[in-house]
Write an enzyme that holds these catalytic residues in place. Sequence first.
Site, PDB file in Angstrom:
ATOM      1  N   ASN A 154     -50.525  39.625 -14.739  1.00 35.28           N
ATOM      2  CA  ASN A 154     -49.628  38.589 -14.222  1.00 35.28           C
ATOM      3  C   ASN A 154     -48.289  39.142 -13.748  1.00 35.28           C
ATOM      4  O   ASN A 154     -47.288  38.432 -13.732  1.00 35.28           O
ATOM      5  CB  ASN A 154     -49.435  37.470 -15.255  1.00 35.28           C
ATOM      6  CG  ASN A 154     -48.998  38.006 -16.616  1.00 35.28           C
ATOM      7  OD1 ASN A 154     -48.579  39.155 -16.741  1.00 35.28           O
ATOM      8  ND2 ASN A 154     -49.092  37.169 -17.638  1.00 35.28           N
ATOM      9  N   ARG A 292     -38.141  38.993 -22.806  1.00 33.23           N
ATOM     10  CA  ARG A 292     -38.262  38.391 -24.130  1.00 33.23           C
ATOM     11  C   ARG A 292     -36.900  37.867 -24.570  1.00 33.23           C
ATOM     12  O   ARG A 292     -35.874  38.520 -24.360  1.00 33.23           O
ATOM     13  CB  ARG A 292     -38.795  39.399 -25.169  1.00 33.23           C
ATOM     14  CG  ARG A 292     -40.271  39.757 -25.002  1.00 33.23           C
ATOM     15  CD  ARG A 292     -41.178  38.559 -25.234  1.00 33.23           C
ATOM     16  NE  ARG A 292     -42.595  38.871 -25.109  1.00 33.23           N
ATOM     17  CZ  ARG A 292     -43.325  38.698 -24.017  1.00 33.23           C
ATOM     18  NH1 ARG A 292     -42.745  38.253 -22.908  1.00 33.23           N
ATOM     19  NH2 ARG A 292     -44.610  38.970 -24.016  1.00 33.23           N
ATOM     20  N   GLN A 321     -40.509  31.123 -30.140  1.00 35.79           N
ATOM     21  CA  GLN A 321     -41.307  30.298 -29.234  1.00 35.79           C
ATOM     22  C   GLN A 321     -42.416  29.610 -30.014  1.00 35.79           C
ATOM     23  O   GLN A 321     -43.057  30.276 -30.839  1.00 35.79           O
ATOM     24  CB  GLN A 321     -41.905  31.152 -28.110  1.00 35.79           C
ATOM     25  CG  GLN A 321     -40.889  31.600 -27.097  1.00 35.79           C
ATOM     26  CD  GLN A 321     -41.491  32.276 -25.878  1.00 35.79           C
ATOM     27  OE1 GLN A 321     -40.777  32.714 -25.004  1.00 35.79           O
ATOM     28  NE2 GLN A 321     -42.811  32.385 -25.817  1.00 35.79           N
ATOM     29  N   HIS A 340     -42.096  28.950 -21.462  1.00 41.01           N
ATOM     30  CA  HIS A 340     -42.640  30.254 -21.061  1.00 41.01           C
ATOM     31  C   HIS A 340     -43.809  30.046 -20.088  1.00 41.01           C
ATOM     32  O   HIS A 340     -44.956  29.920 -20.498  1.00 41.01           O
ATOM     33  CB  HIS A 340     -43.097  31.012 -22.308  1.00 41.01           C
ATOM     34  CG  HIS A 340     -43.331  32.465 -22.062  1.00 41.01           C
ATOM     35  ND1 HIS A 340     -43.547  33.358 -23.073  1.00 41.01           N
ATOM     36  CD2 HIS A 340     -43.391  33.203 -20.921  1.00 41.01           C
ATOM     37  CE1 HIS A 340     -43.729  34.566 -22.583  1.00 41.01           C
ATOM     38  NE2 HIS A 340     -43.644  34.502 -21.269  1.00 41.01           N
TER      39      HIS A 340
END
Length: 386
Positions: A154, A292, A321, A340
């Site tokens: 990705n 992050r 998260q 996210h």
Amino acid sequence: MAMKRAATSAIRAFSSPSSSVGSVGSSTRLLHASAGSKKIVGVFYKANEYASKNPNFVGCLERALGIRDWLESQGHQYIVTDDKEGPDCELEKHIPDLHVLITTPFHPAYVTAERIKRAKNLQLLLTAGIGSDHIDLNAAAAAGLTVAEVTGSNVVSVAEDELMRILILVRNFLPGYHQVINGEWNVAGIAYRAYDLEGKTVGTVGAGRIGRLLLQRLKPFNCNLLYHDRLKMEPELENQTGAKFEENLDSMLSKCDVVVINTPLTEKTRGMFDKERIAKMKKGVLVVNNARGAIMDTQTVVDACSSGQIGGYSGDVWNPQPAPKDHPWRYMPNHAMTPHISGTTIDGQLRYAAGVKDMLDRYFKGEDFPPQNYIVKEGKLASQYL
């Protein structure tokens, strides 16, 4: 050519004695699957009513990477859940006897040393996507586990998202959007801090796969491009992007109108953007962080956005998260945060689903994975996590 270089780098990383953690020897759990049915557990975010809206929405709990029929046809057990927190969660019930755990950065199941210790049958930890910092990698290495992710799956998705966020911040887009939905019209309230991207200095902290793709996409905007990384890019790629290497991070930061974080989360990078470092940046700097959340000191970012030291902050990564409702980044001024999402586009999902299936197939057949996919192999960590 790029994939060949990546594979060569990965081989070097795992042949380096400095990357060894503890003694492997008899503690190594054999990666290659023994005969018989395997218990595979996947942890994914729940899509609810959105699951049926797109047949290629394979990254959600309901579609579970689209590999259920394939796995069960071979006699394996495949259990998926989104319930991953607390001692009574669904994931905990399967820890003692699972063989493979598939996790994702978008709904991370934190694989702690305690969970690893109790997972007596565990051999393989797969990340559906990129970024395995939700796993205690040192504990995994000491236990002789293999950790792998779908490297490159990705990177286009994230790089495109970063470019979008840069433009959103530079053009002061969100106040205009909010005016429209609130029935307002105040051009001055937007224009006083809206700029062109052309001519601005943009620096990336980290120039790996995502960082390089971002630099390539920024070149047509005629920016002054800088990058800081452990390794200098090859001259051909530097010439192609027009980016200049900056060996000293703080020196680069002081020059940048826009800073993009593209470095993995490690013990060295955790909290690296603290009060002292952010104070060295240009006043009013725009920051994009899809790497992050824990790379940034949470409260320092809030304070810097409030004081104007940071003129705008955007990203899709949080610490922890999912972000709790009272997370201060939700309420700080001049932000363009989202959940996210950057790496879980439909195209990205299809790529990392295919990558997971390929590695499972290799695991069942006793074959090695593509070398660039390994994060932990035979007690050794990949170089980027050292």
